[in-house]
Design a protein around this motif. Structure first.
Motif, PDB file in Angstrom:
ATOM      1  N   PRO A  73      -7.403   1.641  -6.173  1.00  0.00           N
ATOM      2  CA  PRO A  73      -8.247   2.062  -5.058  1.00  0.00           C
ATOM      3  C   PRO A  73      -7.568   3.151  -4.226  1.00  0.00           C
ATOM      4  N   VAL A  74      -8.375   4.033  -3.701  1.00  0.00           N
ATOM      5  CA  VAL A  74      -7.840   5.148  -2.931  1.00  0.00           C
ATOM      6  C   VAL A  74      -8.620   5.359  -1.629  1.00  0.00           C
ATOM      7  N   VAL A  75      -7.893   5.642  -0.571  1.00  0.00           N
ATOM      8  CA  VAL A  75      -8.533   6.035   0.680  1.00  0.00           C
ATOM      9  C   VAL A  75      -8.119   7.469   0.973  1.00  0.00           C
ATOM     10  N   SER A 121      -8.086   7.165  -8.933  1.00  0.00           N
ATOM     11  CA  SER A 121      -8.939   6.058  -8.510  1.00  0.00           C
ATOM     12  C   SER A 121      -9.471   5.248  -9.694  1.00  0.00           C
ATOM     13  N   LEU A 173     -11.270  -2.720  -0.566  1.00  0.00           N
ATOM     14  CA  LEU A 173     -11.399  -2.126  -1.890  1.00  0.00           C
ATOM     15  C   LEU A 173     -10.614  -2.943  -2.909  1.00  0.00           C
ATOM     16  N   GLY A 196      -2.924  -0.108  -3.831  1.00  0.00           N
ATOM     17  CA  GLY A 196      -3.814   1.016  -3.603  1.00  0.00           C
ATOM     18  C   GLY A 196      -3.073   2.077  -2.806  1.00  0.00           C
ATOM     19  N   SER A 226      -8.179   2.684   7.827  1.00  0.00           N
ATOM     20  CA  SER A 226      -8.012   3.065   6.423  1.00  0.00           C
ATOM     21  C   SER A 226      -7.301   1.963   5.648  1.00  0.00           C
ATOM     22  N   ALA A 227      -6.328   1.327   6.290  1.00  0.00           N
ATOM     23  CA  ALA A 227      -5.643   0.233   5.605  1.00  0.00           C
ATOM     24  C   ALA A 227      -6.602  -0.931   5.374  1.00  0.00           C
ATOM     25  N   VAL A 273       0.844  -1.190   0.000  1.00  0.00           N
ATOM     26  CA  VAL A 273       0.000   0.000   0.000  1.00  0.00           C
ATOM     27  C   VAL A 273       0.883   1.245   0.000  1.00  0.00           C
ATOM     28  N   ILE A 319      -3.233   5.381   0.195  1.00  0.00           N
ATOM     29  CA  ILE A 319      -3.915   6.101   1.262  1.00  0.00           C
ATOM     30  C   ILE A 319      -3.344   7.507   1.258  1.00  0.00           C
ATOM     31  N   LEU A 333      -8.864  -0.188   2.637  1.00  0.00           N
ATOM     32  CA  LEU A 333      -8.159  -0.251   1.357  1.00  0.00           C
ATOM     33  C   LEU A 333      -8.066  -1.700   0.885  1.00  0.00           C
ATOM     34  N   ASN A 349     -14.235   3.551  -6.414  1.00  0.00           N
ATOM     35  CA  ASN A 349     -12.915   3.076  -6.012  1.00  0.00           C
ATOM     36  C   ASN A 349     -12.312   3.920  -4.889  1.00  0.00           C
TER      37      ASN A 349
END
Lengths: 330, 330
Positions: free
Chosen positions: B139-141, B135, B303, B118, B296-297, B63, B120, B300, B151
């Motif tokens: 994938p994006v947080v 995105s 996602l 992805g 958040s991880a 990540v 963060i 992700l 995404n």
DNA sequence: CTGAAAGCGCTAACAC
DNA sequence: GTGTTAGCGCTTTCAG
């Protein structure tokens, strides 16, 4: 994940043509190029990193940075330095051991399977055996301790000098009964600082009084309280690190003594966030941490490139005088 | 770098046999196994990460964590949380933008070429367009702001509530002339906190007085000095963040006023390193940063796995009362 | 037990 | 211009 082949099939061309278009190489008819670009975008195509680095000679080197605690400003700064040294073509894989020595060893041991070009171990407590073992696979940069292995370089801080100059500073500012609140002596760093303190005291024919205390605020607080309660004469304190110093400061205040007038205090590490927030602000021995991080990354790159000449790099700390020890000349 | 083929040639066996031995699979005669192991060790063989992840189905997901400033304890804690959520089978590639928005955008844009599963984005200032663009590939947080894209998931803190409860706390502890030293209002977060403060004041029929001040200690110090010099009546201060609060505290002390007896102060963020070191210790609104990083991880990963259901995750801050605002009931 | 062969996704000659 | 081919280093059937 979309692949070149998918795009190729969809646009009725060969994979290599697609590759050419997407990389802007070679000649391709405008018509196909458009079509290919269009399909690629629709599919959200992203080149596979692994496939690409395999096929190309030019790899992005990734460095594994292992720290015991990223929340500790010292390691955060170190990380910053390493990041700075990694330009466009290197990545930092951060691995936090959460102060768990077992986990740390595991991380170090596994690092090589993650495709890192080398690792930086931001901690002095690793076992020699482990360093030697790992360095037989990938280059390693370690701190605070010398190794005589061709795949290892070490970054060391002149702790002796730092302690020496802090102590000397206290003496020159009129202190004569200076105690040292030190770290536990199984840590190399602690010993070096102790020696620096002793050397300065000896030089001025003063009696060195040192205690192995520890590394956090409470330790410094407790010990200082104990010392003050005992009635021992003290007019200066040189501490292992800033946290201990802050603890000592607290104790001194509780005894209604003035800093620096009655007792001067100096810490170590120069965590600005800490030193400048307490009052009086805390004098401290500054470690050029960020620079150390930067240099460690650069040396790692040298190692990766095959440069075996460098064995170690020494940094000199520098005393930063703030309120807690200044204007005390009597 | 040693390869399987080299080992195979040296031991006069096939590549696949070597592979089997090194991975402990299949049956291989003890004799060959020994020989192969021996040669592999001599060569310091390490499997090529990229080749391996290509050949196997099972990838280690990496990540990309993009932060504006790893030295800032807030982001260090966030990083810690993310690290925690990445067990044995995920890596964190840390990318620090050094507070350079331009560099940050570059990092975000390039992340996808580094093989990350992805990213963060630990910052609320990124442009919407960029988030949407990236995105579409990975994938994006993101934090603090909602997006309606499949995404993207966002992590938000209930800033309104945090500010509201801090203000209410001051009121319930006997303050009635409470000022708010706020952030600059172009930041969403600042506005939300301002609104929370206002809501609480309104609820108790008190007059809200807020100033856009900024984010660092000096800003808080200057503004508070100005306020106190003007003779304005103040018995409580709710600050945008802890640094501003510490600055305000300093100013209050310079005017020989007592905290919390004359003026109570509450900060935001609950940077313990800071809050507990100043005296009196600083009350603050706690953000569960580490947990936010962890979540958040995890989101992700969801996602990445293809789970498109989650759109956002809200955290509630919690007031931590310390000396700077307690025991003030008159 | 052992090895030949296919293939992961991509790049880079080298033909056509 | 465009496609074919040969790898990069490894894993994994699948014959022998």
């Amino acid at each position: 994940m979309a692949t070149l082949k998918q795009i190729a099939d969809l646009t009725k061309v060969s994979v290599s043509t697609v590759s050419k278009v997407l990389n802007g190489k070679g000649k391709v008819s405008e018509k196909k190029r458009r079509e290919i670009l269009k399909v690629a975008k629709e599919l959200g195509y992203t080149p596979d990193f692994h496939a690409r680095t395999m096929a190309k000679r030019t790899q992005i080197t990734t460095v594994g940075l292992i720290v015991p605690d990223i929340i500790n400003p010292f390691f955060a700064r170190l990380t910053r330095g390493v990041e700075k040294a990694c330009g466009e073509d290197s990545l930092v894989i951060l691995m936090d051991s959460f102060r768990d020595l077992h986990r740390e060893e595991m991380l170090i041991r596994n690092a090589r399977f993650f495709g890192v070009g080398g690792i930086i171990i931001g901690n002095s407590r690793v076992s020699d055996d482990l360093v030697l073992e790992v360095s037989s696979y990938i280059p390693v940069v370690v701190f605070d301790k010398d190794y005589d292995h061709e795949n290892v370089v070490s970054i060391v801080l002149d702790n002796f000098y730092g302690a020496y100059s802090a102590t000397k500073h206290l003496i020159e500012n009129g202190c004569s009964n200076i105690v040292h609140l030190g770290g536990t002596y199984e840590l190399y760093v602690s010993l070096q600082r102790l020696e620096g303190y002793r050397a300065a005291m000896k030089e001025f024919n003063l009696k060195a009084i040192a205690y192995p205390v520890g590394y956090d605020e409470d330790k410094g607080y407790q010990k200082m309280k104990e010392i003050l309660s005992s009635g021992q004469r003290v007019d200066g304190v040189f501490c292992m690190n800033d946290l201990v110093a802050v603890g000592a400061l607290k104790a001194v205040r509780e005894f209604s003594l003035r800093v620096p007038e009655d007792i001067a205090i100096v810490g170590f590490d120069d965590d600005e966030q800490l030193c400048e927030v307490v009052s009086p602000s805390l004098s401290s021995v500054h470690q050029p941490v960020e620079e150390m991080g930067e240099v460690s990354a650069k040396l790692l790159f040298e190692l990766i490139k095959g440069n075996k000449k460098i064995k170690r790099y020494i940094f000199s700390p520098q005393l930063v005088v703030r309120q807690s020890s200044s204007k005390r000349k009597e």
